[in-house]
Design a protein around this motif. Structure first.
Motif, short mmCIF file in Angstrom:
data_model
loop_
_atom_site.label_atom_id
_atom_site.label_comp_id
_atom_site.label_asym_id
_atom_site.label_seq_id
_atom_site.Cartn_x
_atom_site.Cartn_y
_atom_site.Cartn_z
N GLN A 54 7.70 2.32 -1.13
CA GLN A 54 8.88 2.11 -0.32
C GLN A 54 8.46 2.06 1.15
OE1 GLN A 54 11.90 1.49 -1.31
NE2 GLN A 54 11.55 1.79 -3.50
N ILE A 55 8.68 0.92 1.79
CA ILE A 55 8.36 0.81 3.21
C ILE A 55 9.63 1.05 4.01
CG2 ILE A 55 6.47 -0.81 2.77
CD1 ILE A 55 8.29 -3.08 3.57
N GLY B 233 3.43 -4.07 20.06
CA GLY B 233 2.16 -3.40 19.85
C GLY B 233 1.95 -2.85 18.45
N GLU B 234 3.00 -2.80 17.61
CA GLU B 234 2.87 -2.30 16.26
C GLU B 234 2.58 -3.46 15.30
OE1 GLU B 234 5.80 0.29 14.79
OE2 GLU B 234 5.97 1.49 16.64
N ALA B 235 1.77 -3.16 14.28
CA ALA B 235 1.35 -4.20 13.33
C ALA B 235 2.50 -4.62 12.43
CB ALA B 235 0.19 -3.69 12.49
N LEU B 236 2.45 -5.86 11.99
CA LEU B 236 3.47 -6.41 11.09
C LEU B 236 2.95 -6.50 9.65
CD1 LEU B 236 4.72 -9.34 13.37
CD2 LEU B 236 5.95 -7.23 12.85
N ASN B 237 1.93 -5.71 9.33
CA ASN B 237 1.26 -5.84 8.04
C ASN B 237 2.22 -5.71 6.86
OD1 ASN B 237 -0.96 -5.98 9.64
ND2 ASN B 237 -1.87 -4.05 9.00
N GLU B 238 3.18 -4.82 6.94
CA GLU B 238 4.08 -4.58 5.82
C GLU B 238 5.26 -5.56 5.79
OE1 GLU B 238 3.28 -2.54 3.65
OE2 GLU B 238 1.74 -1.32 4.62
N MET C 9 -2.21 -6.03 1.67
CA MET C 9 -1.04 -6.13 2.55
C MET C 9 0.08 -6.93 1.90
SD MET C 9 -3.16 -6.79 6.08
CE MET C 9 -1.86 -7.80 6.77
N ARG C 10 -0.29 -7.93 1.10
CA ARG C 10 0.71 -8.74 0.41
C ARG C 10 1.21 -8.07 -0.87
NH1 ARG C 10 3.09 -12.73 3.42
NH2 ARG C 10 1.56 -13.99 4.52
N GLY C 11 0.65 -6.89 -1.23
CA GLY C 11 1.08 -6.20 -2.44
C GLY C 11 0.59 -6.85 -3.72
#
Length: 563
Positions: free
Chosen positions: A339-340, A375-380, A540-542
């Motif tokens: 759960q993100i 500045g925060e990653a968009l990986n999820e 990252m793509r699950g």
């Protein structure tokens, strides 16, 4: 307790069963002896498969190349072939000055057979060739109990599976009856097993693995397997105590309704808490006349579950029966849903989609899908790759690119525009709104082509998913579709598949000796020096469940081999 140092599961025996080591004091040191024997043979191999090769073929080649006398397939790496086919394959590779044949268990004959290079097969008991003169195959089913007389200085190769435990490892090693007295053993695993061993041992991926690290990993697997068995053990113990002397109460209610099975909330619960709740239900609804010793047995089960199941959690559902709890546990072990955090979607900016008909503009809609702090990653929150706008390349007549006075289209000049779902709908709306108003596309010029990634990568590509037309430029659209079918956009499509976390790039693996498809060649070039980053992108793509033994993993392994 077996004399091979495989008493690790004694904690899951019924409480009425006890080990009496004082009957044979020599059994006390069997664990230490077996561990010492394995530690004395530290060599470990990693199987590196090439494109189109089966794992079992590479394993047999390794066994012959390293001069092994026996292959003990504890890890079932011979899966995908029969014992007979494996023996035939070995006969082609054997050093005939050293080996006179191959000894293996024939499933069809249901007995041990000796095969020689002349094609003769005879039962082991009547064959003039003894197993000491052969390369012997112990398939997984024969890793326990099989007793063959190998030569005094025999060297065995033992395979490891993804979750090999200490008891299975020890029993398999025991196929070499004189292990530690002239006979030695080496271990081998696939690349994923090697990575697990290194992770448990806290080592770098390229560090040398020894039998010490293998034993550490096997012990970790044993602990995990024991903890997973505590809940089932406790359930059977409580059921036995509750129905002792009254077998008519052993019949359990059958839960078939989906609402009863899955309607309640599911949550992680510690094994001791689940067992204590089961015990409470058993005692609350106990039958009349339940003996006091059975009540004490229930309390002993709860105490043992608290001791052995501490720190282990399972997925349980409120007011479910024990069977459902175990079923949910297995489901959760197979697939864990992460759960993100919930986050607001990014408002997309509309633009004049009709202007993309002769021209194309780049927008941030696809790149930024959510309102993430700077500045925060968009990986999820990566947007999946769906719709593509294939843009025609300009004809050039530069150095090395002109032929007979006509221009050649440079592959590097081709472009692909990634679109969000909203933008794709906008382009389709603009296309149909402008249809029939007269062509504005210059004659002989190809028009942009709107396609879906899955159809563009199909073999052969779908003839036409949708065409972005300028008026009646039907011939131009056919040109772009033909270029797509001819593989003009393959470098861009392979790159997009990797960005989308795909692990498979061609439907069928090339056979050994065949030339690799261009997609796989491009993939290897793309991940060269970036294998670790490619694995992270898949995670990252699950889609990490698709990575093992995939074409992408082979490309990453080849990259590690070059490094």
């Amino acid at each position: 307790m077996r004399p091979g140092g495989t008493n690790d599961n004694h904690r899951l025996l019924p409480l009425q069963v006890r080990q009496h080591l004082d009957v044979e004091p020599r059994l006390r040191d069997t664990n230490g002896k077996m561990l010492a024997v394995l530690l004395a043979s530290p060599r470990y191999h990693t199987i590196a498969t090439q494109q189109g090769q089966a794992v079992w073929e590479v394993l047999l080649q390794l066994a012959v190349r390293e001069g092994m006398d026996a292959l003990v397939d504890c890890g079932a790496l011979l899966a995908g072939t029969s014992n007979r086919a494996a023996a035939d394959y070995l006969l082609q590779l054997l050093d005939r000055q050293r080996f006179s044949g191959v000894c293996y268990y024939d499933e069809a004959e249901r007995e041990w057979v000796v095969a020689d290079p002349q094609g003769r097969r005879q039962p082991r008991a009547s064959s003039p060739i003894r197993e000491a003169q052969c390369l012997t195959l112990f398939d997984e089913a024969r890793c326990r109990g099989a007793d063959l007389q190998l030569r005094h200085g025999a060297v065995g190769l033992l395979t490891l599976g993804p979750a090999t435990t200490k008891d299975k490892l020890m029993q398999s090693a025991g196929r070499l009856r004189k292990l530690g007295k002239g006979q030695t053993l080496q271990t081998v695993g696939t690349a994923d097993v090697t990575a697990k061993i290194a992770r448990v041992a806290g080592m770098a991926d390229d560090a040398a693995i020894t039998s010490l690290h293998v034993l550490q990993w096997a012990m970790a697997n044993t602990v995990a397997a024991t903890q997973r068995g505590v809940l089932e053990w406790a359930h059977q113990g409580l059921l036995f105590a509750a129905t002792r002397g009254a077998p008519e109460h052993a019949l359990q209610p059958e839960v078939l309704e989906l609402a009863a099975m899955y309607g309640g909330a599911r949550d992680w619960c510690g094994v001791p808490e689940v067992v204590a709740e089961q015990c409470g239900r058993r005692q609350k609804g106990r039958r009349p006349g339940l003996a006091a010793d059975m009540m004490q047995l229930m309390q002993r089960v709860v105490a043992a579950s608290k001791q052995y199941g501490e720190g282990h959690e399972v997925v349980a559902q409120g007011h479910l029966g024990e069977e459902c709890e175990r079923e949910l546990e297995r489901e959760e072990e197979e697939e864990v849903e992460r759960q993100i955090p919930r986050i607001a979607a990014m408002d997309e900016t509309d633009w004049d989609y009709s202007k993309a008909l002769p021209h194309v503009f780049c927008t941030p809609n696809f790149a930024v899908a959510v309102q993430q702090p700077e500045g925060e990653a968009l990986n999820e929150y990566l947007r999946p790759v769906g719709h593509l706008l294939l843009l025609p390349a300009e004809e050039v007549a530069a150095k090395g690119s002109s032929t007979s006075g006509s221009g050649r289209i440079s592959e590097a000049g081709r472009s692909v525009l990634l679109l969000s779902e909203r933008e794709a709908n906008g382009l389709l709306e603009a296309m149909w709104a402008g249809n029939g108003r007269g062509g504005s596309q210059p004659a002989g010029k190809a028009a942009p082509l709107l396609v879906s990634l899955c159809y563009a990568c199909a073999a052969p590509p779908l003839r036409l998913a949708a065409a972005v037309l300028s008026g009646g430029a039907r011939q131009a659209v056919g040109q772009m579709a033909a270029e797509l079918g001819a593989g003009a956009f393959q470098p861009q499509l392979v790159s997009l598949q990797l960005w989308d976390g795909e692990a498979t790039y061609v439907p069928e693996e090339p056979k050994q000796g065949q030339q690799a498809p261009r997609q796989l060649v491009l993939l290897r070039q793309l991940v060269a020096g970036r294998g670790a980053a490619a694995e992270v992108l898949v995670a990252m793509r699950g889609k990490q469940v698709l990575f093992s033994r995939s074409q992408l993993e082979l490309a990453c392994d080849a990259d590690r081999g070059r490094a």
